[in-house]
Design a protein around this motif. Structure first.
Motif, mmCIF file in Angstrom:
data_model
loop_
_atom_site.group_PDB
_atom_site.id
_atom_site.type_symbol
_atom_site.label_atom_id
_atom_site.label_comp_id
_atom_site.label_asym_id
_atom_site.label_seq_id
_atom_site.Cartn_x
_atom_site.Cartn_y
_atom_site.Cartn_z
ATOM 1 N N ALA A 100 0.834 -1.202 0.000
ATOM 2 C CA ALA A 100 0.000 0.000 0.000
ATOM 3 C C ALA A 100 0.867 1.250 0.000
ATOM 4 C CB ALA A 100 -0.921 -0.014 1.224
ATOM 5 N N TYR A 101 1.969 1.212 0.725
ATOM 6 C CA TYR A 101 2.870 2.362 0.767
ATOM 7 C C TYR A 101 3.504 2.613 -0.598
ATOM 8 C CZ TYR A 101 6.957 5.210 1.832
ATOM 9 O OH TYR A 101 7.922 6.196 1.822
ATOM 10 N N CYS A 102 3.907 1.543 -1.261
ATOM 11 C CA CYS A 102 4.544 1.686 -2.579
ATOM 12 C C CYS A 102 3.568 2.237 -3.623
ATOM 13 C CB CYS A 102 5.114 0.347 -3.036
ATOM 14 S SG CYS A 102 6.536 -0.217 -2.055
ATOM 15 N N LYS A 103 2.304 1.906 -3.471
ATOM 16 C CA LYS A 103 1.301 2.411 -4.416
ATOM 17 C C LYS A 103 0.990 3.888 -4.155
ATOM 18 C CE LYS A 103 -0.984 -2.055 -5.142
ATOM 19 N NZ LYS A 103 -2.227 -2.859 -4.935
ATOM 20 N N ASP A 104 0.903 4.259 -2.892
ATOM 21 C CA ASP A 104 0.602 5.645 -2.532
ATOM 22 C C ASP A 104 1.115 5.903 -1.122
ATOM 23 O OD1 ASP A 104 -0.332 8.179 -2.193
ATOM 24 O OD2 ASP A 104 -2.463 7.654 -2.153
ATOM 25 N N THR A 106 1.217 8.769 0.414
ATOM 26 C CA THR A 106 0.587 9.921 1.052
ATOM 27 C C THR A 106 -0.109 9.591 2.378
ATOM 28 O OG1 THR A 106 0.256 10.946 -1.121
ATOM 29 C CG2 THR A 106 -1.019 11.821 0.723
ATOM 30 N N PRO A 107 -0.908 8.508 2.464
ATOM 31 C CA PRO A 107 -1.586 8.218 3.735
ATOM 32 C C PRO A 107 -0.635 7.946 4.894
ATOM 33 C CG PRO A 107 -2.614 7.019 1.928
ATOM 34 C CD PRO A 107 -1.334 7.579 1.397
ATOM 35 N N PHE A 108 0.625 7.629 4.599
ATOM 36 C CA PHE A 108 1.604 7.318 5.645
ATOM 37 C C PHE A 108 2.441 8.540 6.042
ATOM 38 C CE2 PHE A 108 0.666 3.438 3.362
ATOM 39 C CZ PHE A 108 0.474 2.511 4.379
ATOM 40 N N GLU A 109 2.230 9.639 5.352
ATOM 41 C CA GLU A 109 3.003 10.848 5.642
ATOM 42 C C GLU A 109 2.316 11.643 6.735
ATOM 43 O OE1 GLU A 109 3.461 12.702 1.850
ATOM 44 O OE2 GLU A 109 5.048 11.330 1.222
ATOM 45 N N LYS A 110 2.399 11.102 7.939
ATOM 46 C CA LYS A 110 1.779 11.689 9.122
ATOM 47 C C LYS A 110 2.709 11.498 10.316
ATOM 48 C CE LYS A 110 -2.891 10.516 7.513
ATOM 49 N NZ LYS A 110 -4.147 9.788 7.827
ATOM 50 N N THR A 233 -1.929 15.126 12.857
ATOM 51 C CA THR A 233 -2.640 13.933 12.414
ATOM 52 C C THR A 233 -2.882 13.892 10.908
ATOM 53 O OG1 THR A 233 -4.754 15.031 12.877
ATOM 54 C CG2 THR A 233 -3.811 13.656 14.613
ATOM 55 N N ASN A 234 -2.687 15.021 10.233
ATOM 56 C CA ASN A 234 -2.924 15.059 8.790
ATOM 57 C C ASN A 234 -1.821 14.380 8.004
ATOM 58 O OD1 ASN A 234 -5.268 16.395 9.189
ATOM 59 N ND2 ASN A 234 -4.531 18.413 8.599
#
Length: 234
Positions: A100-104, A106-110, A233-234
């Protein structure tokens, strides 16, 4: 309102987290030649607002003429915000989330996916995308905005000589309060109380003894921590 990143070492980060640090001092790039030439605050004639800017009069090379320059603090104005850059590592997550991280990413950049050296934890072990094991911290200079967990709002800016710091301001820099039983020890180092002794020795540890002895003009930036801000949290 503008946001700017500012580096703090782990000790200062802990002081901010503990609500013990509400000031920071940074050496001015412009060093006035003589104090009698004056550093005067500039008040906006239109709205009467104090933006933390200063008017500096300086003599020319011959000392015969005067020139003037208005300059502001490079770290911002009153009302601007500072995001703290500190030693960290991240994003870190379970290995089964790698696809999931390799695909996108962004959700982990918190901030919640990061760990911070100031918290006293050992350097984390983690695998990269190529399955290589690492154990290390990332320097504060490389921290991106999304990884910052601390946001500060500037509430006052002024300039003064470094050695002019008061006991109260030394405590606001994160120093322990003074106590009669330890103030006498501080006087052996040329400082009038333990709080200023702590600040002076901390400054020398970071910038060198010659910097303290030079007694430069510094920006004194007073701030308050922004609690519960979405940046964490964003």
């Amino acid at each position: 309102m503008t946001e700017r990143g500012m580096i703090f070492n782990s000790e200062m980060v802990r002081a901010i987290l503990d609500s013990r640090k509400t000031q920071t001092r940074r050496i001015m790039a412009i060093q006035p030649e003589h104090s009698e030439l004056g550093l005067r605050r500039v008040i906006d004639s239109k709205n009467g607002r104090d933006n933390g800017k200063y008017f500096w009069s300086q003599s020319d090379a011959c000392g015969l003429k005067m020139r003037s320059k208005v300059f502001g603090c490079p770290y911002g104005e009153v009302g601007d915000r500072i995001w703290v850059r500190e030693t960290f590592q991240g994003p870190l997550f379970d290995f089964d989330q790698m696809d999931a991280y390799c695909k996108d990413s962004t959700p982990f950049e918190k901030a919640k996916f990061c760990v911070y050296k100031a918290d006293g934890k050992p350097a984390p072990e983690f695998f990269d995308a190529d399955d290589n094991l690492h154990c290390c911290w990332r320097p504060s200079i490389h921290m991106p905005r999304w990884a910052s967990r601390l946001l500060l709002e500037i509430i006052d800016i002024r300039v003064e000589r470094l050695n002019a710091i008061s006991q109260a301001d030394a405590i606001a820099e994160g120093a322990p309060p003074s106590h009669p039983s330890i103030d006498c020890v501080s006087q052996e180092y040329g400082f009038p109380d333990f709080s200023r002794s702590w600040f002076g020795q901390t400054w020398q540890h970071i910038y060198g003894e010659e910097s303290w002895n030079a007694n430069p003009w510094v920006w004194v930036i007073e701030f308050e921590r922004i609690e519960g801000d979405d940046h964490a949290t964003n």
